[in-house]
Design a protein around this motif. Structure first.
Motif, mmCIF file in Angstrom:
data_model
loop_
_atom_site.group_PDB
_atom_site.id
_atom_site.type_symbol
_atom_site.label_atom_id
_atom_site.label_comp_id
_atom_site.label_asym_id
_atom_site.label_seq_id
_atom_site.Cartn_x
_atom_site.Cartn_y
_atom_site.Cartn_z
ATOM 1 N N ARG A 1 0.866 -1.153 -0.119
ATOM 2 C CA ARG A 1 -0.059 0.143 0.013
ATOM 3 C C ARG A 1 0.925 1.114 -0.101
ATOM 4 O O ARG A 1 0.638 2.094 -0.518
ATOM 5 C CB ARG A 1 -0.819 -0.046 1.269
ATOM 6 N N GLY A 2 2.035 1.184 0.606
ATOM 7 C CA GLY A 2 2.915 2.395 0.664
ATOM 8 C C GLY A 2 4.048 2.505 -0.469
ATOM 9 O O GLY A 2 4.709 3.391 -0.350
ATOM 10 N N LEU A 3 3.872 1.700 -1.376
ATOM 11 C CA LEU A 3 4.734 1.701 -2.309
ATOM 12 C C LEU A 3 4.403 2.382 -3.584
ATOM 13 O O LEU A 3 3.208 2.038 -4.139
ATOM 14 C CB LEU A 3 5.225 0.203 -2.883
ATOM 15 N N PRO A 4 5.158 3.504 -3.948
ATOM 16 C CA PRO A 4 4.559 4.248 -4.998
ATOM 17 C C PRO A 4 4.067 3.466 -6.398
ATOM 18 O O PRO A 4 5.008 2.776 -6.810
ATOM 19 C CB PRO A 4 5.525 5.379 -5.410
ATOM 20 N N GLU A 5 2.879 3.710 -6.904
ATOM 21 C CA GLU A 5 2.322 3.128 -8.127
ATOM 22 C C GLU A 5 2.288 1.687 -7.856
ATOM 23 O O GLU A 5 2.139 0.931 -9.212
ATOM 24 C CB GLU A 5 3.317 3.890 -9.277
ATOM 25 N N ALA A 6 2.382 1.123 -7.104
ATOM 26 C CA ALA A 6 2.140 -0.448 -6.903
ATOM 27 C C ALA A 6 0.752 -0.636 -6.862
ATOM 28 O O ALA A 6 -0.106 0.015 -6.686
ATOM 29 C CB ALA A 6 2.842 -0.967 -5.504
ATOM 30 N N GLU A 7 0.575 -1.544 -7.716
ATOM 31 C CA GLU A 7 -0.987 -2.092 -8.152
ATOM 32 C C GLU A 7 -1.316 -3.574 -8.303
ATOM 33 O O GLU A 7 -0.117 -4.276 -8.591
ATOM 34 C CB GLU A 7 -1.322 -1.335 -9.260
ATOM 35 N N GLU A 8 -2.246 -3.795 -7.688
ATOM 36 C CA GLU A 8 -2.644 -5.333 -7.778
ATOM 37 C C GLU A 8 -3.570 -5.753 -9.182
ATOM 38 O O GLU A 8 -4.381 -4.951 -9.450
ATOM 39 C CB GLU A 8 -3.629 -5.818 -6.644
ATOM 40 N N LYS A 9 -3.216 -6.833 -9.706
ATOM 41 C CA LYS A 9 -3.918 -6.985 -11.032
ATOM 42 C C LYS A 9 -3.992 -8.746 -10.973
ATOM 43 O O LYS A 9 -3.212 -9.402 -10.304
ATOM 44 C CB LYS A 9 -3.108 -6.651 -12.094
ATOM 45 N N ILE A 10 -4.989 -9.108 -11.676
ATOM 46 C CA ILE A 10 -5.176 -10.815 -11.930
ATOM 47 C C ILE A 10 -4.519 -10.857 -13.294
ATOM 48 O O ILE A 10 -5.144 -10.280 -14.474
ATOM 49 C CB ILE A 10 -6.769 -11.105 -11.790
ATOM 50 N N ASP A 11 -3.709 -11.628 -13.572
ATOM 51 C CA ASP A 11 -3.053 -11.752 -14.983
ATOM 52 C C ASP A 11 -4.054 -12.874 -15.912
ATOM 53 O O ASP A 11 -4.953 -13.409 -15.221
ATOM 54 C CB ASP A 11 -1.480 -12.303 -14.867
ATOM 55 N N GLY A 12 -3.551 -13.114 -16.775
ATOM 56 C CA GLY A 12 -4.289 -14.001 -17.785
ATOM 57 C C GLY A 12 -4.393 -15.398 -17.376
ATOM 58 O O GLY A 12 -5.013 -16.472 -17.732
ATOM 59 N N PHE A 13 -3.410 -15.658 -16.302
ATOM 60 C CA PHE A 13 -3.467 -17.180 -15.818
ATOM 61 C C PHE A 13 -4.208 -17.152 -14.595
ATOM 62 O O PHE A 13 -4.319 -18.320 -13.887
ATOM 63 C CB PHE A 13 -2.053 -17.559 -15.622
ATOM 64 N N GLY A 14 -4.707 -16.176 -14.082
ATOM 65 C CA GLY A 14 -5.417 -16.225 -12.918
ATOM 66 C C GLY A 14 -4.799 -16.035 -11.442
ATOM 67 O O GLY A 14 -5.229 -15.933 -10.488
ATOM 68 N N HIS A 15 -3.280 -15.410 -11.847
ATOM 69 C CA HIS A 15 -2.561 -15.268 -10.592
ATOM 70 C C HIS A 15 -2.937 -13.806 -9.989
ATOM 71 O O HIS A 15 -2.838 -12.904 -10.906
ATOM 72 C CB HIS A 15 -0.970 -15.374 -11.100
ATOM 73 N N THR A 16 -2.714 -13.695 -8.823
ATOM 74 C CA THR A 16 -2.970 -12.200 -8.294
ATOM 75 C C THR A 16 -1.404 -11.742 -8.276
ATOM 76 O O THR A 16 -0.452 -12.324 -7.808
ATOM 77 C CB THR A 16 -3.333 -12.473 -6.711
ATOM 78 N N THR A 17 -1.247 -10.530 -9.008
ATOM 79 C CA THR A 17 0.198 -10.012 -9.320
ATOM 80 C C THR A 17 0.333 -8.800 -8.665
ATOM 81 O O THR A 17 -0.662 -7.807 -9.063
ATOM 82 C CB THR A 17 0.179 -10.285 -10.936
ATOM 83 N N PHE A 18 1.208 -8.311 -8.338
ATOM 84 C CA PHE A 18 1.533 -7.063 -7.787
ATOM 85 C C PHE A 18 2.476 -6.420 -8.511
ATOM 86 O O PHE A 18 3.578 -7.167 -9.141
ATOM 87 C CB PHE A 18 1.902 -7.329 -6.340
ATOM 88 N N LYS A 19 2.292 -5.037 -9.160
ATOM 89 C CA LYS A 19 3.155 -4.714 -10.315
ATOM 90 C C LYS A 19 3.299 -3.122 -9.949
ATOM 91 O O LYS A 19 2.562 -2.569 -9.263
ATOM 92 C CB LYS A 19 2.404 -4.883 -11.624
ATOM 93 N N VAL A 20 4.391 -2.538 -10.499
ATOM 94 C CA VAL A 20 4.693 -1.319 -10.538
ATOM 95 C C VAL A 20 5.078 -0.876 -11.928
ATOM 96 O O VAL A 20 5.989 -1.683 -12.671
ATOM 97 C CB VAL A 20 5.960 -0.778 -9.569
ATOM 98 N N ARG A 21 4.208 -0.039 -12.779
ATOM 99 C CA ARG A 21 4.328 0.251 -14.227
ATOM 100 C C ARG A 21 4.654 -1.068 -14.806
ATOM 101 O O ARG A 21 5.518 -1.057 -15.859
ATOM 102 C CB ARG A 21 5.530 1.214 -14.439
ATOM 103 N N ASP A 22 3.542 -1.904 -14.950
ATOM 104 C CA ASP A 22 3.409 -3.066 -15.410
ATOM 105 C C ASP A 22 4.689 -4.075 -15.511
ATOM 106 O O ASP A 22 4.624 -5.047 -16.036
ATOM 107 C CB ASP A 22 3.333 -2.796 -16.840
ATOM 108 N N LYS A 23 5.521 -3.909 -14.390
ATOM 109 C CA LYS A 23 6.504 -4.933 -14.303
ATOM 110 C C LYS A 23 6.092 -5.635 -12.778
ATOM 111 O O LYS A 23 5.848 -5.056 -11.789
ATOM 112 C CB LYS A 23 7.784 -4.291 -13.849
ATOM 113 N N SER A 24 6.053 -6.790 -12.858
ATOM 114 C CA SER A 24 5.799 -7.759 -11.728
ATOM 115 C C SER A 24 6.717 -7.671 -10.710
ATOM 116 O O SER A 24 7.875 -7.809 -11.012
ATOM 117 C CB SER A 24 5.403 -9.051 -12.279
ATOM 118 N N PHE A 25 6.469 -7.650 -9.269
ATOM 119 C CA PHE A 25 7.425 -8.071 -8.364
ATOM 120 C C PHE A 25 6.969 -8.941 -7.407
ATOM 121 O O PHE A 25 7.890 -9.534 -6.623
ATOM 122 C CB PHE A 25 7.954 -6.657 -7.538
ATOM 123 N N VAL A 26 5.569 -9.175 -7.197
ATOM 124 C CA VAL A 26 5.104 -10.406 -6.529
ATOM 125 C C VAL A 26 4.024 -10.994 -7.328
ATOM 126 O O VAL A 26 3.160 -10.285 -7.787
ATOM 127 C CB VAL A 26 4.570 -9.759 -5.095
#
Length: 130
Positions: A26-51
């Protein structure tokens, strides 16, 4: 957005871990949560996955993967219960089964480091200068 996938998080354990990851990111600038095409919950920053999080068909607690460097990856694997992430482990990614997470302070630090590896230099610097 709904996905018909066996990877969407369903178990109480995986959902609780996801909620803790949300709190960490929550405190990381521009971090966002998305569900990818495989159904994985993915945390990204500017479309680069980190979790990434996923769960098998049986809803057995799922796993958490995060971006790391190869040195940290080796150290974490040696001490366990971390393991090399399938398919992307050669890039330093590390995984842990959600049921085996014990040290949330360590994992929080590793997730912030993963974010800093994925974030553009200016965003990473802005976070470090907070």
């Amino acid at each position: 957005m709904a996905f018909e996938s066996e990877h969407v998080l369903v178990s109480e354990i995986a959902l609780a871990v996801r909620d803790r990851i949300r709190a960490i990111t929550r405190g990381l600038p521009e971090a966002e949560e998305k569900i990818d095409g495989f159904g994985h919950t993915t945390f990204k920053v500017r479309d680069k996955s980190f979790v990434m999080m996923g769960e098998g068909e049986k809803g057995e607690g799922g796993s958490l993967s995060f971006k790391s460097d190869k040195e940290t990856q080796q150290l974490l694997i040696q001490k366990g219960p971390y393991y090399r992430t399938a398919y992307i482990g050669q890039h330093g990614w590390v995984s842990i089964n959600c049921k085996e997470i014990e040290d949330w302070n360590e994992l929080s630090e590793l997730i912030v480091e993963a974010y800093l590896r994925a974030a553009p230099k200016r965003l990473a610097q802005a976070y470090r200068n907070k």
